[in-house]
Design an enzyme around this catalytic site. Structure first.
Site, PDB file in Angstrom:
ATOM      1  N   THR A  81       0.946  -4.482   4.202  1.00  0.00           N
ATOM      2  CA  THR A  81       0.636  -4.819   5.593  1.00  0.00           C
ATOM      3  C   THR A  81      -0.052  -6.169   5.768  1.00  0.00           C
ATOM      4  O   THR A  81       0.020  -6.767   6.836  1.00  0.00           O
ATOM      5  CB  THR A  81      -0.248  -3.734   6.237  1.00  0.00           C
ATOM      6  OG1 THR A  81      -1.504  -3.660   5.548  1.00  0.00           O
ATOM      7  CG2 THR A  81       0.451  -2.383   6.205  1.00  0.00           C
ATOM      8  N   ASP A  82      -0.735  -6.682   4.728  1.00  0.00           N
ATOM      9  CA  ASP A  82      -1.513  -7.906   4.920  1.00  0.00           C
ATOM     10  C   ASP A  82      -0.651  -9.069   5.395  1.00  0.00           C
ATOM     11  O   ASP A  82      -1.074  -9.862   6.247  1.00  0.00           O
ATOM     12  CB  ASP A  82      -2.240  -8.289   3.626  1.00  0.00           C
ATOM     13  CG  ASP A  82      -3.489  -7.457   3.385  1.00  0.00           C
ATOM     14  OD1 ASP A  82      -3.964  -6.814   4.337  1.00  0.00           O
ATOM     15  OD2 ASP A  82      -3.989  -7.456   2.246  1.00  0.00           O
ATOM     16  N   GLN A 123      -4.272 -21.557  19.311  1.00  0.00           N
ATOM     17  CA  GLN A 123      -5.039 -20.621  18.489  1.00  0.00           C
ATOM     18  C   GLN A 123      -5.573 -19.443  19.304  1.00  0.00           C
ATOM     19  O   GLN A 123      -6.157 -18.513  18.741  1.00  0.00           O
ATOM     20  CB  GLN A 123      -6.195 -21.335  17.785  1.00  0.00           C
ATOM     21  CG  GLN A 123      -7.191 -22.009  18.684  1.00  0.00           C
ATOM     22  CD  GLN A 123      -8.212 -22.833  17.891  1.00  0.00           C
ATOM     23  OE1 GLN A 123      -9.401 -22.532  17.924  1.00  0.00           O
ATOM     24  NE2 GLN A 123      -7.763 -23.858  17.191  1.00  0.00           N
ATOM     25  N   CYS A 124      -5.371 -19.455  20.611  1.00  0.00           N
ATOM     26  CA  CYS A 124      -5.788 -18.333  21.446  1.00  0.00           C
ATOM     27  C   CYS A 124      -4.792 -17.181  21.292  1.00  0.00           C
ATOM     28  O   CYS A 124      -3.577 -17.405  21.303  1.00  0.00           O
ATOM     29  CB  CYS A 124      -5.852 -18.738  22.909  1.00  0.00           C
ATOM     30  SG  CYS A 124      -7.059 -20.031  23.260  1.00  0.00           S
ATOM     31  N   ASP A 167       1.210  -6.554  -4.315  1.00  0.00           N
ATOM     32  CA  ASP A 167       0.259  -6.400  -3.220  1.00  0.00           C
ATOM     33  C   ASP A 167       0.586  -7.550  -2.278  1.00  0.00           C
ATOM     34  O   ASP A 167       0.669  -8.709  -2.706  1.00  0.00           O
ATOM     35  CB  ASP A 167      -1.166  -6.523  -3.754  1.00  0.00           C
ATOM     36  CG  ASP A 167      -2.223  -6.328  -2.685  1.00  0.00           C
ATOM     37  OD1 ASP A 167      -2.088  -6.920  -1.589  1.00  0.00           O
ATOM     38  OD2 ASP A 167      -3.211  -5.627  -2.947  1.00  0.00           O
ATOM     39  N   SER A 168       0.796  -7.273  -0.999  1.00  0.00           N
ATOM     40  CA  SER A 168       1.312  -8.329  -0.125  1.00  0.00           C
ATOM     41  C   SER A 168       0.316  -9.473   0.088  1.00  0.00           C
ATOM     42  O   SER A 168       0.689 -10.524   0.601  1.00  0.00           O
ATOM     43  CB  SER A 168       1.763  -7.766   1.221  1.00  0.00           C
ATOM     44  OG  SER A 168       0.670  -7.439   2.047  1.00  0.00           O
ATOM     45  N   THR A 192       0.808  -1.216   0.000  1.00  0.00           N
ATOM     46  CA  THR A 192       0.000   0.000   0.000  1.00  0.00           C
ATOM     47  C   THR A 192       0.840   1.265   0.000  1.00  0.00           C
ATOM     48  O   THR A 192       0.464   2.270  -0.609  1.00  0.00           O
ATOM     49  CB  THR A 192      -0.938  -0.001   1.228  1.00  0.00           C
ATOM     50  OG1 THR A 192      -1.841  -1.107   1.123  1.00  0.00           O
ATOM     51  CG2 THR A 192      -1.743   1.291   1.321  1.00  0.00           C
TER      52      THR A 192
END
Length: 327
Positions: free
Chosen positions: A94-95, A263-264, A60-61, A16
């Site tokens: 940023t993705d 996954q928490c 684009d990331s 971006t």
């Protein structure tokens, strides 16, 4: 003692920060060096001298792949070996910025120069954009000798490259170090230099009610060299599902590395707390402790890409290499 930066490489990968409008929407655009130099002329205070390189194709990331991690790591190493650079500032979308920061933390483990990643939530030139504050703030952090190893600079904050996650998609403070429990710092074995020999295939499988042997078998059949399970809580899963556990055992016997994280958002794997956790451990899983998904994925990729065998990958995955597991 702060180390002065004399030869900074700005490595532009897209994202971006340098996007411009097209008929299809915002897209990465070349010519960012000229825009950067023009903006620097308006900045107050000294900044390090720098050279610029675009990594092609600009991305684009959201299109970032593990092969691009190898491309970035190679470009950083070339900057040191061929151009005698003493720091690298990598501009990235940023993705997947946190994934690349984590992967590079391990792929550049032996490199002594600072590598800093940054990007922007709004393109440079957009009203109220964070692009120039992030970019020039990153340069000043490098110039001040504040950067060590691989780190990320965003919204005025320096973050550990192998601990950071993107937590928000609609604000400038999009990145933070996840509040996960970590091992106490201790003297550790010296890790090997993880010089990539070939790409590696690491697959993430989040556990959910309904996951079973079919999913494990399908991922193994796809060519996965490592299977990263995002377990419940402290490292639990459906240990009473006999076909699921047997599928894991079979994968492990075939040489697939099996690793576990929680996954928490604030989770930490401890297989000894519940029987459903020890059942996964007994099936062949090794614990990633409090590592984030980004760190565990990048670490497994780097270990496998370096050509380490199954036992060596398991050994080093469980040990702190760059602060990803220890405070």
């Amino acid at each position: 003692m702060n180390q002065s930066i004399e030869r900074l490489l700005v490595l532009y990968t897209g994202g971006t920060i340098g996007m411009q409008q097209s008929a299809a929407g915002l897209m990465p655009a070349s010519g960012f060096e000229a825009r950067l130099r023009a903006q620097q002329a308006l900045e107050a205070g000294p900044l390090p001298s720098w050279t610029f390189r675009e990594l092609q194709p600009l991305l684009d990331s959201a299109n970032m792949q593990p092969t691009h991690w190898l491309q970035m790591a190679s470009a950083v190493r070339d900057a040191v070996a061929q151009d005698d650079c003493d720091a690298v500032l990598l501009l990235h979308g940023t993705d997947t910025l946190a994934y690349s920061a984590a992967a590079l933390s391990f792929l550049l483990l032996d490199l002594e120069i600072p590598v800093l990643l940054t990007g922007a939530m709004l393109p440079a030139g957009s009203p109220g954009s964070d692009a120039w504050p992030n970019l020039f703030g990153a340069m000043r952090a490098l110039q001040a000798g504040q950067v060590h190893g691989v780190q990320l600079f965003f919204n005025g904050v320096l973050l550990h490259g192998a601990r950071v996650s993107k937590l928000r998609s609609d604000a400038f403070d999009a990145f933070a170090e996840a509040p996960r429990k970590r091992l106490a710092a201790a003297a550790s074995e010296r890790p090997p230099a993880l010089l990539p020999q070939r790409p590696a295939q690491v697959v993430v499988l989040p556990l959910y009610p309904g996951v079973g042997a079919a999913q494990v078998r399908a991922l193994v059949a796809s060519g996965a060299q490592a299977l990263l399970l995002e377990c419940y809580g402290s490292g639990t899963g459906p240990a009473d599902d006999v076909p699921f556990i047997e599928a894991l055992r079979h994968a492990h016997r075939q040489g697939v590395v099996l690793a576990a994280i929680s996954q928490c958002p604030g989770g930490h794997v401890d297989f000894d707390v519940y029987a459903t956790g020890s059942g996964l451990r007994d099936a062949g899983l090794v614990s990633g402790g409090g590592m984030t998904r980004e760190a565990a994925l990048g670490k497994l990729f780097a270990l496998l890409a370096a050509g380490l065998d199954h036992a060596e990958v398991e050994h080093w995955f469980c040990r702190d290499l760059c602060g990803e597991m220890a405070d």
